[in-house]
Scaffold this motif. Structure first.
Motif, PDB file in Angstrom:
ATOM      1  N   ARG A   1      35.089  34.629  45.794  1.00  8.11           N
ATOM      2  CA  ARG A   1      34.410  34.174  47.018  1.00  8.11           C
ATOM      3  C   ARG A   1      34.794  32.729  47.346  1.00  8.11           C
ATOM      4  O   ARG A   1      35.031  32.389  48.504  1.00  8.11           O
ATOM      5  N   PHE A   2      34.855  31.893  46.333  1.00 10.17           N
ATOM      6  CA  PHE A   2      35.190  30.479  46.525  1.00 10.17           C
ATOM      7  C   PHE A   2      36.596  30.320  47.123  1.00 10.17           C
ATOM      8  O   PHE A   2      36.787  29.630  48.121  1.00 10.17           O
ATOM      9  N   TYR A   3      37.578  30.970  46.526  1.00  6.60           N
ATOM     10  CA  TYR A   3      38.955  30.822  47.001  1.00  6.60           C
ATOM     11  C   TYR A   3      39.186  31.495  48.350  1.00  6.60           C
ATOM     12  O   TYR A   3      40.066  31.085  49.108  1.00  6.60           O
ATOM     13  N   ALA A   4      38.408  32.523  48.668  1.00  4.34           N
ATOM     14  CA  ALA A   4      38.528  33.180  49.982  1.00  4.34           C
ATOM     15  C   ALA A   4      38.259  32.172  51.100  1.00  4.34           C
ATOM     16  O   ALA A   4      38.820  32.291  52.190  1.00  4.34           O
ATOM     17  N   HIS A   5      37.452  31.169  50.825  1.00  2.00           N
ATOM     18  CA  HIS A   5      37.166  30.098  51.789  1.00  2.00           C
ATOM     19  C   HIS A   5      38.463  29.451  52.301  1.00  2.00           C
ATOM     20  O   HIS A   5      38.539  29.025  53.444  1.00  2.00           O
TER      21      HIS A   5
ATOM     22  N   ARG B   1      40.112  42.222  32.387  1.00  3.85           N
ATOM     23  CA  ARG B   1      39.672  42.563  33.744  1.00  3.85           C
ATOM     24  C   ARG B   1      38.975  41.409  34.447  1.00  3.85           C
ATOM     25  O   ARG B   1      38.752  41.462  35.660  1.00  3.85           O
ATOM     26  N   ALA B   2      38.692  40.329  33.735  1.00  2.31           N
ATOM     27  CA  ALA B   2      38.132  39.129  34.367  1.00  2.31           C
ATOM     28  C   ALA B   2      39.223  38.248  34.968  1.00  2.31           C
ATOM     29  O   ALA B   2      38.931  37.317  35.709  1.00  2.31           O
ATOM     30  N   ASN B   3      40.487  38.525  34.668  1.00  2.00           N
ATOM     31  CA  ASN B   3      41.612  37.764  35.217  1.00  2.00           C
ATOM     32  C   ASN B   3      41.940  38.272  36.621  1.00  2.00           C
ATOM     33  O   ASN B   3      41.585  39.393  36.986  1.00  2.00           O
ATOM     34  N   ALA B   4      42.652  37.456  37.377  1.00  2.00           N
ATOM     35  CA  ALA B   4      43.074  37.885  38.718  1.00  2.00           C
ATOM     36  C   ALA B   4      44.240  37.014  39.196  1.00  2.00           C
ATOM     37  O   ALA B   4      44.418  35.885  38.739  1.00  2.00           O
ATOM     38  N   LEU B   5      45.000  37.568  40.106  1.00  2.00           N
ATOM     39  CA  LEU B   5      46.033  36.837  40.828  1.00  2.00           C
ATOM     40  C   LEU B   5      45.584  36.752  42.276  1.00  2.00           C
ATOM     41  O   LEU B   5      45.240  37.767  42.892  1.00  2.00           O
ATOM     42  N   LEU B   6      45.568  35.530  42.810  1.00  2.00           N
ATOM     43  CA  LEU B   6      45.201  35.315  44.211  1.00  2.00           C
ATOM     44  C   LEU B   6      46.391  34.714  44.942  1.00  2.00           C
ATOM     45  O   LEU B   6      47.213  34.027  44.338  1.00  2.00           O
ATOM     46  N   ALA B   7      46.464  34.951  46.234  1.00  2.00           N
ATOM     47  CA  ALA B   7      47.534  34.349  47.034  1.00  2.00           C
ATOM     48  C   ALA B   7      47.062  34.113  48.460  1.00  2.00           C
ATOM     49  O   ALA B   7      46.213  34.841  48.982  1.00  2.00           O
ATOM     50  N   ARG B   8      47.646  33.086  49.032  1.00  2.00           N
ATOM     51  CA  ARG B   8      47.463  32.774  50.452  1.00  2.00           C
ATOM     52  C   ARG B   8      48.846  32.793  51.071  1.00  2.00           C
ATOM     53  O   ARG B   8      49.692  31.961  50.747  1.00  2.00           O
ATOM     54  N   VAL B   9      49.090  33.755  51.938  1.00  2.00           N
ATOM     55  CA  VAL B   9      50.377  33.863  52.616  1.00  2.00           C
ATOM     56  C   VAL B   9      50.281  33.037  53.885  1.00  2.00           C
ATOM     57  O   VAL B   9      49.491  33.347  54.783  1.00  2.00           O
ATOM     58  N   GLY B  10      51.060  31.988  53.945  1.00  2.00           N
ATOM     59  CA  GLY B  10      51.038  31.113  55.108  1.00  2.00           C
ATOM     60  C   GLY B  10      51.461  31.850  56.365  1.00  2.00           C
ATOM     61  O   GLY B  10      52.305  32.751  56.319  1.00  2.00           O
ATOM     62  N   ALA B  11      50.894  31.457  57.486  1.00  2.00           N
ATOM     63  CA  ALA B  11      51.170  32.115  58.766  1.00  2.00           C
ATOM     64  C   ALA B  11      52.646  32.090  59.124  1.00  2.00           C
ATOM     65  O   ALA B  11      53.130  32.969  59.837  1.00  2.00           O
ATOM     66  N   HIS B  12      53.384  31.091  58.633  1.00  2.00           N
ATOM     67  CA  HIS B  12      54.805  30.958  58.966  1.00  2.00           C
ATOM     68  C   HIS B  12      55.711  31.178  57.751  1.00  2.00           C
ATOM     69  O   HIS B  12      56.870  30.759  57.771  1.00  2.00           O
ATOM     70  N   ALA B  13      55.173  31.827  56.718  1.00  2.00           N
ATOM     71  CA  ALA B  13      55.984  32.098  55.522  1.00  2.00           C
ATOM     72  C   ALA B  13      57.111  33.058  55.885  1.00  2.00           C
ATOM     73  O   ALA B  13      56.858  34.144  56.412  1.00  2.00           O
ATOM     74  N   PRO B  14      58.360  32.666  55.618  1.00  2.00           N
ATOM     75  CA  PRO B  14      59.489  33.544  55.949  1.00  2.00           C
ATOM     76  C   PRO B  14      59.432  34.873  55.189  1.00  2.00           C
ATOM     77  O   PRO B  14      58.867  34.952  54.092  1.00  2.00           O
ATOM     78  N   LEU B  15      60.039  35.880  55.775  1.00  2.00           N
ATOM     79  CA  LEU B  15      60.077  37.201  55.134  1.00  2.00           C
ATOM     80  C   LEU B  15      60.706  37.136  53.754  1.00  2.00           C
ATOM     81  O   LEU B  15      60.287  37.838  52.841  1.00  2.00           O
ATOM     82  N   ALA B  16      61.720  36.292  53.587  1.00  2.00           N
ATOM     83  CA  ALA B  16      62.394  36.180  52.291  1.00  2.00           C
ATOM     84  C   ALA B  16      61.431  35.671  51.215  1.00  2.00           C
ATOM     85  O   ALA B  16      61.478  36.111  50.067  1.00  2.00           O
TER      86      ALA B  16
END
Length: 190
Positions: free
Chosen positions: A138-142, A159-174
């Motif tokens: 919830r915190f990182y979703a902010h 199962r308490a581990n996780a990978l999170l990511a924020r894909v930037g609006a202008h991140a290239p396809l590559a």
């Protein structure tokens, strides 16, 4: 409270004695200095009464994890965020995240964060590992970071581990394709 980015070669103010989740405060201050010295490293600190009460780090992928195999050279790791227990509940962490992404600085890339049970402040919060994981999601979703599927054995180990990511609006396809490759890489590929 004041937020500032540590300039390259500078040191943070003395760390609050309770900023000890990852390592003792003196060693953490050295780590923050070292990250700020990296060509793409960035450290934002929260300061109050001439001491550091919180910090957030961004840096290129760590050499010990599969993300270091990034062929695009564009991925950024949100490496750590820590807030002194006495400052929690005052939105210090949210302010650090807001400052970290202000101005679209990472809109052209992907910022990821790895959440590992061993990093969780379970003793001070009284939360169990799954509840703490939910709190972090919830915190990182902010800041636009959301859970991403991966076959990384380090993430899948608990199962308490996780990978999170924020894909930037202008991140290239590559860059997006490279991140997807690393999310599902066989260990010898990464």
């Amino acid at each position: 409270m004041k937020l500032r980015t540590i300039p390259r070669g500078a040191w943070p103010l003395a760390l609050d004695a309770t900023l000890d989740l990852f390592r003792p405060p003196a060693l953490q201050a050295r780590a923050l200095h070292d990250i700020a010295a990296l060509p793409r490293g960035r450290v934002i600190v929260a300061e109050r009464a001439e001491r550091t009460v919180g910090y957030l780090t961004f840096h290129p992928p760590s050499e010990v994890e599969r993300w270091h195999g990034d062929r695009s050279g564009c991925l950024m790791e949100l490496g750590a965020i820590e807030v002194a227990p006495a400052e929690r509940g005052q939105h210090v962490g949210a302010r650090l995240l807001d400052e970290g992404f202000r101005g679209g600085v990472y809109d052209g890339t992907i910022v990821y964060a790895t959440l590992y049970r061993w990093q969780y402040d379970l003793a001070r919060t009284g939360l169990g590992p799954i509840a703490y994981r939910r709190l972090l999601l919830r915190f990182y979703a902010h800041a636009g970071l959301h859970e991403v599927a991966t076959n990384d054995p380090e993430i899948l180990e608990d199962r308490a581990n996780a990978l999170l990511a924020r894909v930037g609006a202008h991140a290239p396809l590559a860059v997006r394709a490279e991140f997807a490759r690393l999310c599902n890489a066989r260990n010898q590929e990464s």
